[in-house]
Design a protein around this motif. Structure first.
Motif, short mmCIF file in Angstrom:
data_model
loop_
_atom_site.label_atom_id
_atom_site.label_comp_id
_atom_site.label_asym_id
_atom_site.label_seq_id
_atom_site.Cartn_x
_atom_site.Cartn_y
_atom_site.Cartn_z
N SER A 86 0.82 -1.20 0.00
CA SER A 86 0.00 0.00 0.00
C SER A 86 0.86 1.25 0.00
O SER A 86 0.56 2.24 -0.70
CB SER A 86 -0.93 0.00 1.22
OG SER A 86 -1.72 1.16 1.26
N ILE A 87 1.95 1.23 0.79
CA ILE A 87 2.86 2.37 0.83
C ILE A 87 3.47 2.61 -0.55
O ILE A 87 3.56 3.74 -1.03
CB ILE A 87 3.98 2.14 1.87
CG1 ILE A 87 3.42 2.22 3.28
CG2 ILE A 87 5.10 3.15 1.69
CD1 ILE A 87 2.98 3.59 3.71
N ASP A 88 3.90 1.53 -1.20
CA ASP A 88 4.52 1.67 -2.51
C ASP A 88 3.56 2.31 -3.51
O ASP A 88 3.93 3.17 -4.31
CB ASP A 88 4.98 0.31 -3.03
CG ASP A 88 6.26 -0.15 -2.37
OD1 ASP A 88 6.79 0.60 -1.54
OD2 ASP A 88 6.71 -1.26 -2.68
N ALA A 89 2.31 1.88 -3.46
CA ALA A 89 1.31 2.44 -4.38
C ALA A 89 1.08 3.92 -4.09
O ALA A 89 0.98 4.74 -5.00
CB ALA A 89 0.00 1.67 -4.25
N LEU A 90 1.03 4.25 -2.81
CA LEU A 90 0.81 5.65 -2.42
C LEU A 90 1.98 6.52 -2.86
O LEU A 90 1.78 7.59 -3.47
CB LEU A 90 0.63 5.74 -0.91
CG LEU A 90 0.52 7.14 -0.31
CD1 LEU A 90 -0.68 7.88 -0.87
CD2 LEU A 90 0.47 7.06 1.22
N LEU A 91 3.21 6.09 -2.55
CA LEU A 91 4.37 6.88 -2.93
C LEU A 91 4.51 6.98 -4.44
O LEU A 91 4.92 8.01 -4.98
CB LEU A 91 5.63 6.29 -2.31
CG LEU A 91 5.68 6.25 -0.78
CD1 LEU A 91 6.99 5.65 -0.30
CD2 LEU A 91 5.49 7.64 -0.19
N GLY A 92 4.16 5.90 -5.14
CA GLY A 92 4.21 5.92 -6.59
C GLY A 92 3.25 6.91 -7.20
O GLY A 92 3.51 7.47 -8.27
N SER A 93 2.13 7.14 -6.51
CA SER A 93 1.15 8.10 -7.03
C SER A 93 1.62 9.54 -6.86
O SER A 93 1.11 10.45 -7.52
CB SER A 93 -0.19 7.91 -6.31
OG SER A 93 -0.13 8.38 -4.96
N ILE A 94 2.59 9.76 -5.98
CA ILE A 94 3.12 11.09 -5.73
C ILE A 94 4.35 11.36 -6.59
O ILE A 94 4.46 12.40 -7.25
CB ILE A 94 3.50 11.26 -4.24
CG1 ILE A 94 2.27 11.07 -3.34
CG2 ILE A 94 4.16 12.62 -4.00
CD1 ILE A 94 1.20 12.12 -3.53
N SER A 95 5.28 10.43 -6.57
CA SER A 95 6.56 10.63 -7.26
C SER A 95 6.35 10.77 -8.76
O SER A 95 5.84 9.86 -9.43
CB SER A 95 7.49 9.46 -6.96
OG SER A 95 8.72 9.62 -7.62
N GLY A 96 6.74 11.89 -9.30
CA GLY A 96 6.64 12.11 -10.73
C GLY A 96 5.25 12.40 -11.24
O GLY A 96 5.02 12.44 -12.46
N ALA A 97 4.29 12.60 -10.33
CA ALA A 97 2.94 12.95 -10.78
C ALA A 97 2.97 14.25 -11.56
O ALA A 97 3.78 15.14 -11.27
CB ALA A 97 2.01 13.08 -9.57
N PRO A 98 2.13 14.41 -12.58
CA PRO A 98 2.16 15.63 -13.40
C PRO A 98 1.92 16.89 -12.56
O PRO A 98 1.11 16.89 -11.64
CB PRO A 98 0.99 15.42 -14.38
CG PRO A 98 0.80 13.93 -14.43
CD PRO A 98 1.12 13.44 -13.06
N VAL A 99 2.68 17.92 -12.87
CA VAL A 99 2.52 19.21 -12.21
C VAL A 99 2.36 20.28 -13.28
O VAL A 99 2.70 20.07 -14.45
CB VAL A 99 3.73 19.55 -11.30
CG1 VAL A 99 3.85 18.55 -10.17
CG2 VAL A 99 5.02 19.59 -12.12
N HIS A 100 1.84 21.43 -12.89
CA HIS A 100 1.69 22.54 -13.81
C HIS A 100 3.07 23.06 -14.23
O HIS A 100 4.06 22.88 -13.51
CB HIS A 100 0.86 23.64 -13.17
CG HIS A 100 -0.57 23.24 -12.94
ND1 HIS A 100 -1.45 23.01 -13.97
CD2 HIS A 100 -1.27 23.02 -11.80
CE1 HIS A 100 -2.63 22.68 -13.48
NE2 HIS A 100 -2.54 22.67 -12.17
N PRO A 101 3.16 23.73 -15.37
CA PRO A 101 4.47 24.12 -15.92
C PRO A 101 5.33 24.98 -15.00
O PRO A 101 6.56 24.92 -15.08
CB PRO A 101 4.09 24.90 -17.19
CG PRO A 101 2.76 24.35 -17.59
CD PRO A 101 2.06 24.03 -16.30
N ALA A 102 4.73 25.75 -14.12
CA ALA A 102 5.50 26.66 -13.28
C ALA A 102 6.17 25.96 -12.09
O ALA A 102 6.93 26.59 -11.36
CB ALA A 102 4.60 27.78 -12.76
N TYR A 103 5.90 24.67 -11.90
CA TYR A 103 6.35 23.98 -10.69
C TYR A 103 7.43 22.95 -10.98
O TYR A 103 7.51 22.40 -12.08
CB TYR A 103 5.16 23.29 -10.01
CG TYR A 103 4.11 24.27 -9.54
CD1 TYR A 103 4.14 24.79 -8.26
CD2 TYR A 103 3.10 24.69 -10.40
CE1 TYR A 103 3.18 25.70 -7.83
CE2 TYR A 103 2.14 25.61 -9.99
CZ TYR A 103 2.18 26.11 -8.70
OH TYR A 103 1.25 27.01 -8.29
#
Length: 361
Positions: A295-312
């Motif tokens: 569950s932790i791996d899935a959660l961290l995977g959803s954060i790491s490298g998730a798309p961000v707006h161009p200014a970030y």
């Protein structure tokens, strides 16, 4: 400002020698240096060798820290225990207490220990991360005892410490563990001192004056013409009340619960009585380790490298930047500024040990 590179192992060996030259035995010196080295390797430059002389060695020489102290367990019942450090080095007391918390978590699912009569314990993340090798969750906190430095919501006097919180959770081998290590002030006070040493300004929002204006001059903090606010900022509209609440939580757990001093005890007693709080949680007593880490791996995977707006900047989670720093610094060395290097040369001369080998950049 000139800079130098030092090999990681050489820096660790230097700190061990400096602790030994100040009255700590070999095993104590090794374990104390481990905590500072953790900070230097993981990019927390304000909590590593930069504090060696001014906090730990100076404390031992002045009597604020007792190198000969032998801490004792004054309470030990079920999953809980209290350790009296008796004025000893927080870098050592913290490891003793977190080890006991982990031992108890193996037996009870949860282990909770507190420490009183201690001193500055370095990077909180070191202790929380001790749980990772045992596939457990770790938490570590500390207050500053009777020496508050932060001015929540524009208070005239300092009322709280930087009161850091660290939380570490294991993951599967393919992913970097989650390791949160944060002050409950807008920044650690060491970052302001570092900026002063490097002759740099601090970011807007780190310091506020009596009129509510911001200052970027780190010397204003030293001169007490600008104040360090809690996490969120100097005003409730910015979320400063949330940082104050977290800071008070740390004071309650590390001060009131542990039997240590708090900001309310400013100026009392011959020695500052700093308190720490440690918690270990064994996931196998709950959903089981494999389900938990999955569950932790899935959660961290959803954060790491998730798309961000161009200014970030690209998104990462706490622990990832540390892992990158550790790899780079183990391979290429650790950068130190010339002011700090000069300070370490004085340490070497005082302790009658070889000066730290370095290469100019």
């Amino acid at each position: 400002m000139d800079f130098y590179k030092v090999k990681a192992h050489a820096l660790h060996a230097f700190m061990v020698a400096a602790f030994r030259g100040t009255g700590f035995d070999g095993a104590q010196a090794q374990r104390a240096a481990d905590v500072l080295h953790y900070a230097d390797l993981n990019g927390h430059d304000t909590h590593g060798v930069a504090n060696l002389a001014n906090i730990y060695l100076a404390g031992a020489r002045s009597g604020e820290i007792d190198p000969q102290a032998e801490g004792t367990w004054v309470a030990d019942l079920g999953a809980c225990a209290t350790f009296d450090a008796r004025g000893g080095l927080g870098l050592l007391a913290g490891q003793v207490a977190m080890t006991r918390a982990l031992d108890k978590a193996r037996d009870f699912g949860i282990g909770c220990t507190v420490v009183n009569n201690s001193s500055h314990f370095g990077a909180a993340g070191f202790y929380a991360s001790m749980a990772l090798d045992q596939a457990m969750i770790g938490m570590a906190m500390t207050n500053l005892g009777r020496d508050p430095v932060a001015h929540p919501l524009g208070s005239v006097a300092p009322l709280l410490g930087t009161n850091p919180i660290s939380f570490a959770a294991p993951s599967a081998k393919a992913r970097v563990p989650f390791v949160l290590d944060m002050s409950t002030t807008v920044c650690a006070s060491g970052k302001i001192k570092q900026a002063m040493r490097l002759e740099r300004e601090v970011p807007t929002g780190w310091l506020f004056d009596a009129q509510g204006g911001t200052s970027r001059n780190p010397r204003d903090y030293l001169d007490q013409t600008a104040n360090l606010p809690m996490l969120g900022g100097a005003f409730a509209e910015q979320g400063g009340h949330k940082g104050m609440g977290l800071g008070l939580m740390v004071e309650i757990l590390c001060g009131a619960l542990a039997g240590a001093q708090t900001g309310a005890d400013k100026g009392q007693g011959p020695r500052n009585n700093i308190g720490h709080f440690f918690l270990a949680i064994n996931p196998s007593f709950f959903s089981g380790n494999s389900a938990f880490t999955g569950s932790i791996d899935a959660l961290l995977g959803s954060i790491s490298g998730a798309p961000v707006h161009p200014a970030y900047a690209p998104l990462s989670y706490p622990g990832q930047p540390d892992a990158v720093s550790r790899v780079e610094r183990l391979e290429y060395g650790i950068r130190l500024d010339s002011t700090l290097v000069s300070q370490l040369d004085e340490v070497a001369d005082h302790c009658a040990i070889p000066r730290l080998a370095r290469v100019a950049l």
